[in-house]
Design a protein around this motif. Structure first.
Motif, PDB file in Angstrom:
ATOM      1  N   VAL A 190     -11.902  -8.028   6.154  1.00 24.07           N
ATOM      2  CA  VAL A 190     -12.697  -7.564   5.106  1.00 24.07           C
ATOM      3  C   VAL A 190     -13.735  -8.607   4.855  1.00 24.07           C
ATOM      4  O   VAL A 190     -14.692  -8.430   4.575  1.00 24.07           O
ATOM      5  N   LEU A 249      -4.714  -7.194   5.388  1.00 24.49           N
ATOM      6  CA  LEU A 249      -6.415  -7.009   5.287  1.00 24.49           C
ATOM      7  C   LEU A 249      -6.748  -7.159   3.676  1.00 24.49           C
ATOM      8  O   LEU A 249      -7.845  -8.000   3.550  1.00 24.49           O
ATOM      9  N   LEU A 261     -12.086  -1.485   2.220  1.00 24.08           N
ATOM     10  CA  LEU A 261     -12.006  -2.438   3.483  1.00 24.08           C
ATOM     11  C   LEU A 261     -13.626  -2.612   3.685  1.00 24.08           C
ATOM     12  O   LEU A 261     -13.569  -3.366   4.864  1.00 24.08           O
TER      13      LEU A 261
END
Length: 361
Positions: A261, A61, A179
């Motif tokens: 993200v 991520l 995030l």
């Protein structure tokens, strides 16, 4: 299942409903193993697989470089206020800190117990409504690191830029904005985040630390607080918060399913623009933060008449809009619109704010 309401709590904060449903379905019997994750040995193959998958998903991520360790620890971000200087200051070191609000001041106060702390810049002269520009910073030549708080959860100010600090390790408390949008991890020496805002439930803290910063702990640093010990033991020197780790892993999987993200940046951008537009276009509501320094995640606002605060909150709860009361230190209202807070929640809040203003404006 009872109806889920819209939760604007600053932390412990909303979790994705899909994650809660998965946890519910797996609560008593994880993947046919006949026991709950809460009952597993943290050294079992089953839990190790959960832990390793969570780490890999977080690495994916955030595109975390291979020369960084990802640690899953206990104690909250507040414990990191001491753990960071114990690991990075050395025996008689100094560090630079940027003061932008309550959480950065707590970090400064705690770090001052372990070495010399230079407050290189402060938002005090702006009443903590703006971020001091880097041209105002007085960084030290001998600082072991530079610490700042990108997003002040209580005050609602946020850096929308990453400081340039030369070859000094940049350390950041990203508890409330991690995030929420892409982040260049390679610009930092260390990132840390309490889980209970944008990662998972309380009880877990994530630390992302560059390899060259390990092994520098003070000689009196407790073993439990030494990043090197945590890294060498896969964050399992002692029993970790296994269920919080598992739930955080489910959140990472959910985030990947949403598009990562980059997708969250688009969604969160839309949410914060809608809410700020409602505040700025109103005669009843106001937000004092400098526009360029406004938080995406934690949006404080005040009503023109404080006597309306209580009826506003009562009406909000009647409409399923929960936890909008501002922090006790600043008063007013605060809407925390983390990743798990859907755009529909912001739409409902904006509609209620307009309705309330018609009645009381």
């Amino acid at each position: 299942m009872s109806k889920r309401l819209f939760n604007f709590c600053a932390g412990p904060a909303a979790l994705p409903e899909a994650v809660l449903q998965t946890a519910r379905d797996e609560l008593t019997d994880w993947h046919g193993k006949g026991l709950s994750v809460m009952e597993m040995s943290h050294r079992s193959d089953e839990f190790v697989s959960i832990a390793e998958q969570a780490e890999q998903d977080l690495r994916d991520l955030l595109s975390i470089p291979s020369d960084y360790k990802v640690l899953f620890l206990q104690g909250g971000a507040s414990q990191q206020f001491a753990q960071i200087p114990l690991n990075l200051l050395g025996e008689d070191g100094s560090a630079d800190y940027i003061d932008t609000g309550i959480w950065s001041r707590k970090a400064i106060e705690e770090a001052s117990r372990y070495g010399h702390i230079n407050v290189a810049a402060s938002a005090r002269e702006y009443d903590y409504f703006a971020i001091p520009g880097q041209n105002e910073w007085q960084l030290s030549a001998d600082a072991a690191y530079v610490h700042y708080t990108p997003n002040e959860t209580i005050g609602g100010v946020e850096f929308n830029w990453i400081p340039e600090v030369g070859d000094k390790p940049l350390v950041a408390d990203v508890s409330s904005d991690i995030l929420s949008r892409p982040l260049d991890v390679s610009r930092f020496g260390l990132l840390y985040a309490g889980a209970q805002k944008n990662i998972g439930p309380s009880g877990l803290t994530v630390v992302i630390v560059r390899d060259d910063l390990l092994g520098k702990a003070h000689s009196k640093c407790p073993t439990m607080l030494d990043y090197s010990v945590a890294a060498q033991n896969g964050s399992m020197y002692n029993t970790p918060p296994t269920f919080a780790w598992y739930l955080s892993g489910l959140v990472f999987q959910w985030l990947k399913a949403q598009g990562g993200v980059e997708a969250m940046e688009r969604i969160n951008g839309a949410k914060q623009r809608k809410l700020y537009a409602a505040i700025d276009g109103s005669e009843l509501y106001s937000n004092p933060i400098n526009i360029a320094d406004r938080s995406w995640m934690n949006i404080p606002f005040r009503l023109a008449d404080d006597r309306l605060d209580k009826p506003f909150l009562v009406g909000a709860e009647e409409r399923g809009l929960l936890n909008l009361k501002g922090h006790r230190s600043v008063g007013g209202m605060r809407a925390s619109i983390y990743n798990a807070v859907p755009e529909a929640a912001v739409d409902a809040l904006v509609a209620y704010m307009a309705e309330f203003e018609k009645q009381h404006g």
